[in-house]
Design a protein around this motif. Structure first.
Motif, mmCIF file in Angstrom:
data_model
loop_
_atom_site.group_PDB
_atom_site.id
_atom_site.type_symbol
_atom_site.label_atom_id
_atom_site.label_comp_id
_atom_site.label_asym_id
_atom_site.label_seq_id
_atom_site.Cartn_x
_atom_site.Cartn_y
_atom_site.Cartn_z
ATOM 1 N N UNK A 84 95.852 7.345 55.327
ATOM 2 C CA UNK A 84 96.076 6.990 53.928
ATOM 3 C C UNK A 84 96.133 5.478 53.776
ATOM 4 N N UNK A 85 95.570 4.964 52.707
ATOM 5 C CA UNK A 85 95.696 3.545 52.408
ATOM 6 C C UNK A 85 97.112 3.225 51.962
ATOM 7 N N UNK A 86 97.417 1.948 51.872
ATOM 8 C CA UNK A 86 98.762 1.526 51.503
ATOM 9 C C UNK A 86 99.210 2.062 50.156
ATOM 10 N N UNK A 87 98.328 1.992 49.153
ATOM 11 C CA UNK A 87 98.687 2.481 47.820
ATOM 12 C C UNK A 87 98.919 3.991 47.837
ATOM 13 N N UNK A 88 98.104 4.713 48.605
ATOM 14 C CA UNK A 88 98.271 6.158 48.708
ATOM 15 C C UNK A 88 99.593 6.498 49.397
ATOM 16 N N UNK A 89 99.944 5.717 50.410
ATOM 17 C CA UNK A 89 101.207 5.956 51.102
ATOM 18 C C UNK A 89 102.401 5.762 50.163
ATOM 19 N N UNK A 90 102.296 4.798 49.266
ATOM 20 C CA UNK A 90 103.371 4.599 48.296
ATOM 21 C C UNK A 90 103.519 5.815 47.383
ATOM 22 N N UNK A 91 102.399 6.378 46.954
ATOM 23 C CA UNK A 91 102.449 7.587 46.136
ATOM 24 C C UNK A 91 103.088 8.716 46.932
ATOM 25 N N UNK A 92 102.707 8.829 48.184
ATOM 26 C CA UNK A 92 103.254 9.845 49.075
ATOM 27 C C UNK A 92 104.777 9.721 49.160
ATOM 28 N N UNK A 93 105.251 8.497 49.324
ATOM 29 C CA UNK A 93 106.682 8.233 49.404
ATOM 30 C C UNK A 93 107.373 8.500 48.064
ATOM 31 N N UNK A 94 106.770 8.040 46.982
ATOM 32 C CA UNK A 94 107.365 8.240 45.666
ATOM 33 C C UNK A 94 107.486 9.718 45.334
ATOM 34 N N UNK A 95 106.470 10.505 45.685
ATOM 35 C CA UNK A 95 106.535 11.942 45.420
ATOM 36 C C UNK A 95 107.599 12.613 46.285
ATOM 37 N N UNK A 96 107.800 12.104 47.489
ATOM 38 C CA UNK A 96 108.877 12.640 48.330
ATOM 39 C C UNK A 96 110.238 12.360 47.707
ATOM 40 N N UNK A 97 110.420 11.131 47.228
ATOM 41 C CA UNK A 97 111.685 10.763 46.580
ATOM 42 C C UNK A 97 111.916 11.629 45.345
ATOM 43 N N UNK A 98 110.890 11.744 44.506
ATOM 44 C CA UNK A 98 111.019 12.524 43.271
ATOM 45 C C UNK A 98 111.287 13.997 43.576
ATOM 46 N N UNK A 99 110.647 14.541 44.604
ATOM 47 C CA UNK A 99 110.841 15.936 44.966
ATOM 48 C C UNK A 99 112.252 16.222 45.442
ATOM 49 N N UNK A 100 112.844 15.250 46.148
ATOM 50 C CA UNK A 100 114.233 15.410 46.585
ATOM 51 C C UNK A 100 115.174 15.312 45.391
ATOM 52 N N UNK A 101 114.934 14.336 44.518
ATOM 53 C CA UNK A 101 115.799 14.153 43.345
ATOM 54 C C UNK A 101 115.787 15.366 42.428
ATOM 55 N N UNK A 102 114.642 15.994 42.271
ATOM 56 C CA UNK A 102 114.515 17.145 41.374
ATOM 57 C C UNK A 102 115.008 18.443 42.004
ATOM 58 N N UNK A 103 115.380 18.395 43.285
ATOM 59 C CA UNK A 103 115.814 19.546 44.078
ATOM 60 C C UNK A 103 114.657 20.461 44.446
ATOM 61 N N UNK A 104 113.424 20.049 44.142
ATOM 62 C CA UNK A 104 112.259 20.850 44.525
ATOM 63 C C UNK A 104 112.152 20.930 46.047
#
Length: 294
Positions: free
Chosen positions: A180-200
């Motif tokens: 993954x490129x750097x920008x894609x990795x950031x999306x990957x990380x952001x979605x992980x954070x959001x998924x934890x916050x939402x309890x998903x």
């Protein structure tokens, strides 16, 4: 992100037997040209009540000439550290994308919740940090890398003096994340954070753990169906790259293993064994006889 890499990152050790040996995961018998291979679906974290494994599987493991795993969790830890450094850590003087201030605050809150020192993960690439957060959420749900099924199987095999074969390598798995490129990795990380916050993420951890714990074939297939329909960036990456992308090579390795040894056992992550693009389905389409034992 549920692959053996996550268990390797936190150096799992063997589990202690506590239950009465009920069925867990999924077990398949593969046959071709008079030879058999038993294919077991693992989970890369664990809980005390996972052990001992049920008698049928335990006997197959004892008698197997070879145990094949994605990666041997008890392998060369120094070599693993070098691979983590190469693929998972930021290079000096690089211009890697960074989280915005708002995302950084959200990350810092999760690190505090998981009792992770910010300095200990500061040099990690976003994909590796996302993986650490994911495994930390599994820990929050009562699962532990110290009780990982792969580690249990590996330790038992080494105690018996059995040959342990790796179907993949830590380098090959980490290289997929680092593709993954750097920008894609950031999306990957952001979605992980959001998924934890939402309890998903918590819900998914419980669903995977419960389905594996009870050898619930219907629940496992439902998880596979949901994964195939996940349109998030991380969902597509996991499904297309980490699962579907790896399954043909895993199937190749199992066919080679059958040519070398009869009645060997191969144990890989349970999500590789369910769904329309799974390893058993690939082997079936290649003309092998595939029987689901449970």
């Amino acid at each position: 992100m549920f692959c053996s890499l996550l268990a390797l990152l936190l150096s799992p050790v063997a589990a202690h037997a506590e239950n009465s040996g009920t069925r867990h995961g999924a077990l398949f018998k593969i046959e071709q040209s008079g030879r058999s291979l038993y294919l077991f679906g693992t989970i890369h974290v664990g809980a005390a009540d996972f052990y001992p494994l049920e008698p049928q599987l335990a006997q197959l493991l004892e008698q197997a000439p070879v145990l094949a795993l994605e990666i041997d969790p008890l392998g060369d830890q120094q070599a693993l550290a070098k691979v983590v450094q190469r693929y998972g850590m930021q290079g000096r003087g690089g211009n890697a994308p960074v989280l915005s201030a708002s995302w950084r605050l959200r990350l810092e809150r999760l690190l505090r919740e998981y009792h992770i020192e910010a300095n200990s993960v500061a040099a990690m690439k976003p994909w590796l940090l996302a993986s650490v957060l994911t495994i930390s959420e599994f820990s929050n749900q009562g699962y532990s890398t110290a009780l990982a099924v792969d580690a249990y199987l590996s330790q038992q095999a080494h105690k018996r003096g059995q040959k342990v074969l790796e179907l993949e390598s830590a380098e090959s798995q980490m290289a997929l994340f680092d593709s993954m490129g750097g920008a894609q990795q950031l999306i990957f990380l952001q979605e992980a954070i959001a998924g934890i916050e939402s309890r998903e993420q918590a819900s998914q951890a419980r669903a995977i753990g419960d389905a594996w714990r009870h050898a619930d074939a219907a629940a496992l297939e439902e998880l596979a169906s949901k994964a195939e329909q996940d349109d998030s960036y991380s969902g597509r990456f996991v499904q297309k790259v980490l699962l579907e992308g790896r399954n043909p090579a895993l199937a190749d390795g199992m066919q080679r293993l059958m040519q070398q040894a009869d009645n060997a056992v191969a144990a890989v992550g349970i999500l590789h064994l369910v769904g329309q693009y799974s390893v058993p389905e690939l082997l079936r389409k290649r003309g092998l006889k595939v029987e689901r034992l449970y």
